[in-house]
Design a protein around this motif. Structure first.
Motif, PDB file in Angstrom:
ATOM      1  N   GLY A 122       2.952   0.060   6.611  1.00  0.00           N
ATOM      2  CA  GLY A 122       1.679   0.584   7.093  1.00  0.00           C
ATOM      3  C   GLY A 122       1.723   1.074   8.520  1.00  0.00           C
ATOM      4  O   GLY A 122       0.676   1.409   9.086  1.00  0.00           O
ATOM      5  N   ALA A 150      -4.469   2.857   2.707  1.00  0.00           N
ATOM      6  CA  ALA A 150      -4.757   1.420   2.684  1.00  0.00           C
ATOM      7  C   ALA A 150      -5.504   1.124   1.386  1.00  0.00           C
ATOM      8  O   ALA A 150      -6.168   1.994   0.834  1.00  0.00           O
ATOM      9  N   PRO A 151      -5.377  -0.091   0.823  1.00  0.00           N
ATOM     10  CA  PRO A 151      -4.662  -1.263   1.367  1.00  0.00           C
ATOM     11  C   PRO A 151      -3.198  -1.300   0.991  1.00  0.00           C
ATOM     12  O   PRO A 151      -2.519  -2.286   1.273  1.00  0.00           O
ATOM     13  N   SER A 199      -1.171  -1.663   4.079  1.00  0.00           N
ATOM     14  CA  SER A 199      -1.487  -2.777   4.964  1.00  0.00           C
ATOM     15  C   SER A 199      -0.387  -3.827   4.902  1.00  0.00           C
ATOM     16  O   SER A 199       0.516  -3.787   4.069  1.00  0.00           O
ATOM     17  N   THR A 200      -0.493  -4.807   5.810  1.00  0.00           N
ATOM     18  CA  THR A 200       0.534  -5.853   5.875  1.00  0.00           C
ATOM     19  C   THR A 200       0.523  -6.697   4.607  1.00  0.00           C
ATOM     20  O   THR A 200       1.571  -7.018   4.036  1.00  0.00           O
ATOM     21  N   ASP A 249      -1.571  -4.148  -1.419  1.00  0.00           N
ATOM     22  CA  ASP A 249      -2.622  -4.042  -2.430  1.00  0.00           C
ATOM     23  C   ASP A 249      -2.390  -5.091  -3.518  1.00  0.00           C
ATOM     24  O   ASP A 249      -1.243  -5.411  -3.853  1.00  0.00           O
TER      25      ASP A 249
END
Length: 747
Positions: A49, A92-93, A96-97, A100
């Motif tokens: 991300g 995202a997501p 993201s870290t 998903d």
């Protein structure tokens, strides 16, 4: 990067530091070089991300400290330059870290798509799975598929993590994480209610006849025979579980092991043992009279009525062992039943229902007569029952049968439709007729099939404001006996509407002069036209008929907008706006003239930090001033003038006759009483007030024989016309008396 150690006692420790807080790099990962034991690969990767922006940070300075076991620490710098260009971003997501999250059930079908990676921009993308410790599959199109063998039906939640890298044809990439959570299945398990069953089959059962049927509970159940592995006498339908014979059966005994399983999850299965015995029996079937039953019943037949009674005999002489059953479509089995050898009506046979109409008003069934329940010794009697209609209901009139037609309606114009109803099948099969028929006092006719009322004569709203018609509704095709028809009279009111001629719209005012200051880069409202059609509910249409140079003006409804352009100097536009309403032909319209003075903004636009004030456009206020002016008609002035002249002449004659009757005027005055003197003074004052100018006027009073002065109108006062005298009337005085007022109409 490559890290070299002096000995192979262990892997080096490499740490990464950056002077940029929150840098987008992961910790260093170390992997051994299979070619050399003392060589190691240190990999610097971007976080999932991470987004690089060359406009904010175009270079990262990374400091790497590497220390091999038992050796000194070495420091090196790595410069990562970020260049501007087309980048690939993951949404995202997914980027993201945490990644998903997708939740699926454990019983999902194999290779079912679970997730789709959709980075932007699309096209020419490749997908790569970084970790391979997962049973899930990633396709070339970015689809995450369930395992080929399905998920393990565990009672606990299973979690699989997929690290996916997306790369375009230019080498730009982004990455993300997908976590697939496999939840325990909530579907029911495949089970049999019994573990074994004994089945008896009569000898002589033909090929492909149903011997028995098995049923297991569960989802997506299929059936198979496990033992014997190559069945010779029986076969099973994998969808329904029906077991049939493969040949004509003889006396025998067989064991079948039947398995039921979930086709999506073969591990979910259950088994049942069938013990099938083929017995020797008498193969002669019973005989029945009648062998075929055809009956016709009205729809009003009551439940419990007997339609046919069978007389069946068993060749073996066991009359009490005969069993009667009804087979056929569900519609027939629900409306008929067997009471011993009698076929009876089970429920109402409503000819007017959709269910009966769907089967063509005929029910077919089969009466199966068996000896002791043996299917090999059975006789089948076909049954055909036809339901006939009965006219049960009277037609119903429509509610509120009132129509309006203009008195100018042409011959054959449709006034309206009388929509009668009838609940007998066929529904609403009616015949329409007009009581009394068309006549001069009833200029209408009705369509016998559709019920449409049409105009067949002249309409006069002066003689008839409305007509009251009587329409007869007669049902047809509702009974086998045509004499059993039902009818009803319905009242219909037809109101005449007087013709109203369309008039041109009225706009106030018809000429407007406007001044606006042009604003650059936007459109601005100029004015809103106030127009009204006749009648007031008429929808008006507006268009610019002329004067719209370079298309700088546009109409939206009744609002005029100005689009600023490259106007450098003040300019005046004269627009002609046409307003009309209604589809009448010819079109009646009104033209409004708009004189718009446009002044361009001379001062420069202030900086963006200055607050911009917007002046709201207000609807123009129209003020109407009414002035009351008395403007008498010409005939009134003429009558007043003639009457005054006759009165003055009569008074002059009376005064002359008095003077002539007495030769001495002084004696006449001396001989009068005080009452006569007062009367004479009153008459003189009255004449002085009635005749032309006053005593202070420079014009001398009129001589004897002159008539009374004409009262002045307001128009004469404005034009300074002197009082008209009969003996010296100017030529233009008569024209001035008949000239209308220059101040406008009398309001």
């Amino acid at each position: 990067m490559t890290v070299s150690c002096s000995n192979a006692s262990g892997s080096p420790n490499v740490t990464l530091h950056s002077n940029e807080p929150g840098h987008p790099f992961n910790p260093i990962t170390i992997s051994a070089d299979p070619a050399a034991a003392t060589m190691f690969q240190a990999e610097v990767t971007l976080r999932a991300g991470a987004e690089l922006d060359a406009c904010q940070v175009n270079q990262y300075t990374l400091t790497l400290w590497a220390a091999c076991p038992g050796e000194d620490e070495v420091e090196e710098q790595l410069f990562v330059r970020v260049t501007a260009g087309q980048t690939l971003h993951c949404d995202a997501p997914f980027a993201s870290t945490g990644g998903d999250v997708v939740q699926v059930l454990a019983d999902v079908a194999p290779r079912t798509p679970l997730y789709v990676v959709l980075p932007q921009p699309l096209g020419g993308l490749t997908f790569r799975l970084r970790n391979h410790d997962t049973p899930l599959t990633l396709t070339r199109r970015g689809l995450v598929l369930a395992p080929a063998g399905g998920f393990n039906p565990s009672k606990d939640t299973q979690t699989f993590r997929l690290e996916i890298e997306v790369m375009d044809r230019h080498g730009h990439n982004c990455s993300g994480v997908v976590r697939v959570e496999v939840l325990p299945s909530r579907r029911p398990r495949v089970t049999f209610l019994e573990s074994q069953r004994a089945v008896t089959v009569p000898e002589g059962t033909g090929p492909l006849e149903v011997v028995t049927e098995v049923h297991a509970s569960g989802d997506n159940v299929r059936y198979a025979i496990l033992a014997p592995t190559v069945p010779t006498l029986f076969t099973i339908d994998e969808m329904t579980g029906k077991i049939r014979s493969t040949c004509q059966l003889e006396v025998a005994h067989a064991h079948l092991l039947v398995q039921a399983y979930n086709v999506l999850h073969p591990s979910d299965h259950a088994t049942i043992m069938l013990n099938i015995t083929v017995q020797a029996t008498d193969r002669r079937a019973p005989s029945c009279i009648p062998a075929l039953s055809v009956s016709q019943v009205p729809e009003t037949v009551s439940p419990g009525s007997t339609l046919v009674t069978l007389r069946c005999t068993d060749p073996a002489g066991t009359e009490g062992s005969l069993r009667y059953a009804l087979e056929g479509p569900p519609a027939s089995r629900s409306r008929f039943r067997m009471e011993g050898p009698q076929l009876q009506v089970n429920s109402t046979l409503d000819y007017d229902s959709e269910a009966v109409a769907a089967v063509g008003f005929q029910f077919t069934a089969t009466i199966v007569v068996t000896v002791g329940g043996q299917s090999s010794r059975s006789t089948r009697v076909p049954v055909l029952v036809t339901v006939t209609p009965v006219n049960e209901f009277t037609p119903a009139c429509p509610s509120g049968a009132t129509f309006t037609v203009p008195e100018t309606a042409a011959f054959g114009s449709v006034v309206g439709r009388v929509a009668g109803t009838d609940r007998d099948y066929p529904l609403d099969s009616l015949k329409y007729s007009l009581e009394g028929g068309p006549s001069p006092t009833q200029p209408f006719s009705i369509d016998t099939c559709t019920g449409e009322i049409r105009v067949v004569g002249p309409l006069d709203s002066q003689r008839h404001k409305s007509y009251r018609l009587t329409v007869r509704l007669t049902d047809i095709l509702n009974d086998l006996d045509p004499a059993k028809r039902r009818s009803r009279l319905c009242d219909v009111a037809v109101h005449l509407q007087q013709a109203v001629l369309d008039q041109a719209p009225v706009c106030t005012p018809e000429v407007q002069e406007l001044w606006i200051m042009a604003r650059s880069g936007s459109r601005q409202p100029v004015t809103r036209l106030a127009c009204q059609g006749s009648p007031a509910t008429t929808t008006l249409a507006y268009t610019i008929a002329g004067g719209n140079e370079d298309g700088r003006f546009q109409l939206e409804g009744n609002t005029l907008f100005y689009f600023a352009g490259d106007l450098a100097e003040p300019h005046t536009f004269v627009l002609l706006v046409e307003v009309w309403g209604g589809p009448s032909a010819p079109r009646r319209s009104t033209v409004v003239a708009l004189v718009v003075h446009v002044t361009p903004r001379s001062t420069p636009v202030p900086p963006s930090t200055t607050t911009r004030h917007t002046t709201l456009w207000k609807e123009p206020l129209v003020v109407t001033r009414m002035e009351v002016v008395w403007n008498p008609p010409a005939w009134f002035v003429a009558v007043l003038t003639v009457s005054s002249a006759l009165l003055l002449a009569t008074l002059g004659c009376m005064a002359r006759s008095l003077l002539c009757s007495n030769g001495d005027p002084g004696k006449l005055l001396l001989g009068k009483s005080s009452w006569d003197v007062a009367e004479q003074r009153g008459g003189e004052e009255e004449r002085a007030g009635t005749l032309g100018p006053s005593a202070s006027s420079p014009i001398s009073p009129p001589h004897r024989g002159s008539s009374m002065a004409v009262p002045r109108t307001r128009a004469q006062e404005e034009e300074r016309i002197p009082p008209p005298w009969p003996n010296s009337l100017p030529t233009g005085c008569s024209q001035a008396l008949n000239r209308p007022s220059q101040r406008g109409p009398n309001k």
